[in-house]
Design a protein around this motif. Sequence first.
Motif, short mmCIF file in Angstrom:
data_model
loop_
_atom_site.label_atom_id
_atom_site.label_comp_id
_atom_site.label_asym_id
_atom_site.label_seq_id
_atom_site.Cartn_x
_atom_site.Cartn_y
_atom_site.Cartn_z
N ALA A 241 93.39 -19.50 -21.67
CA ALA A 241 93.45 -18.08 -21.31
C ALA A 241 92.10 -17.45 -21.62
O ALA A 241 91.57 -17.60 -22.72
N ARG A 242 91.54 -16.74 -20.66
CA ARG A 242 90.21 -16.14 -20.84
C ARG A 242 90.19 -15.10 -21.96
O ARG A 242 89.26 -15.03 -22.74
N ALA A 243 91.23 -14.29 -22.02
CA ALA A 243 91.26 -13.18 -22.98
C ALA A 243 91.34 -13.65 -24.42
O ALA A 243 90.74 -13.04 -25.31
N THR A 244 92.07 -14.75 -24.67
CA THR A 244 92.31 -15.17 -26.05
C THR A 244 91.72 -16.52 -26.40
O THR A 244 91.69 -16.91 -27.56
N SER A 245 91.25 -17.26 -25.41
CA SER A 245 90.72 -18.62 -25.57
C SER A 245 91.78 -19.57 -26.13
O SER A 245 91.45 -20.61 -26.68
N ARG A 246 93.06 -19.23 -25.98
CA ARG A 246 94.15 -20.11 -26.42
C ARG A 246 94.65 -20.94 -25.26
O ARG A 246 94.57 -20.54 -24.09
N GLN A 247 95.20 -22.10 -25.58
CA GLN A 247 95.81 -22.95 -24.56
C GLN A 247 97.15 -22.35 -24.16
O GLN A 247 97.97 -22.02 -25.01
N VAL A 248 97.38 -22.18 -22.86
CA VAL A 248 98.63 -21.60 -22.35
C VAL A 248 99.12 -22.45 -21.18
O VAL A 248 98.35 -23.18 -20.56
N LEU A 249 100.40 -22.34 -20.89
CA LEU A 249 101.00 -23.02 -19.75
C LEU A 249 101.56 -21.96 -18.83
O LEU A 249 102.56 -21.30 -19.14
N TYR A 250 100.90 -21.75 -17.71
CA TYR A 250 101.34 -20.75 -16.75
C TYR A 250 102.34 -21.37 -15.77
O TYR A 250 102.68 -22.54 -15.88
N HIS A 251 102.75 -20.60 -14.78
CA HIS A 251 103.65 -21.11 -13.75
C HIS A 251 102.82 -21.69 -12.61
O HIS A 251 101.62 -21.44 -12.50
N LEU A 252 103.47 -22.46 -11.75
CA LEU A 252 102.80 -23.01 -10.58
C LEU A 252 102.35 -21.89 -9.64
O LEU A 252 103.00 -20.84 -9.56
N HIS A 253 101.29 -22.13 -8.93
CA HIS A 253 100.86 -21.18 -7.92
C HIS A 253 101.88 -21.20 -6.78
O HIS A 253 102.47 -22.25 -6.49
N GLU A 254 102.12 -20.07 -6.15
CA GLU A 254 103.15 -20.00 -5.13
C GLU A 254 102.90 -20.97 -3.98
O GLU A 254 103.85 -21.51 -3.39
N SER A 255 101.65 -21.27 -3.68
CA SER A 255 101.37 -22.21 -2.59
C SER A 255 101.83 -23.62 -2.96
O SER A 255 102.23 -24.40 -2.08
N ALA A 256 101.82 -23.97 -4.24
CA ALA A 256 102.29 -25.29 -4.66
C ALA A 256 103.80 -25.40 -4.48
O ALA A 256 104.32 -26.44 -4.06
N VAL A 257 104.52 -24.32 -4.78
CA VAL A 257 105.98 -24.31 -4.59
C VAL A 257 106.29 -24.38 -3.10
O VAL A 257 107.17 -25.14 -2.66
N GLN A 258 105.57 -23.61 -2.29
CA GLN A 258 105.79 -23.61 -0.84
C GLN A 258 105.54 -25.00 -0.26
O GLN A 258 106.31 -25.48 0.58
N ARG A 259 104.49 -25.65 -0.72
CA ARG A 259 104.18 -27.00 -0.24
C ARG A 259 105.28 -27.98 -0.63
O ARG A 259 105.68 -28.83 0.17
N ALA A 260 105.79 -27.86 -1.85
CA ALA A 260 106.84 -28.76 -2.32
C ALA A 260 108.12 -28.57 -1.50
O ALA A 260 108.76 -29.56 -1.12
N VAL A 261 108.49 -27.33 -1.21
CA VAL A 261 109.68 -27.06 -0.40
C VAL A 261 109.51 -27.65 1.00
O VAL A 261 110.40 -28.30 1.54
N HIS A 262 108.34 -27.47 1.57
CA HIS A 262 108.04 -28.01 2.90
C HIS A 262 108.14 -29.54 2.88
O HIS A 262 108.74 -30.14 3.78
#
Length: 110
Positions: A22-43
Amino acid sequence: MPGRATSLAWQSLFPASRPCTARATSRQVLYHLHESAVQRAVHDVGRAAGLTKGATCHALRHSFATHLLGAGTDIRTIQTLLGHNDVRTTMIYNHIVDRGLLDVISPLDR
């Protein structure tokens, strides 16, 4: 906020595969997938299942709304769940009721 780690409201349905910094805190974080990755997986899943029509996240959303209508859920509840500001947007799903298609049983319900 206490309890975030165990609260379902703070969990991600589609977590990213690897952490980032994370830029603001320099801590390791786990975000969610980008919406295009979910769309690609559904396709890709639709394609692998042999569907002739393209599978999309919007089609899943539409199916969700029409199944709720078929189950007797009121239109205001569906409006809230879909995040529509105006109920007229949600009323679009009523065309399924008008055509009598709610008697069709989903393959998942069989």
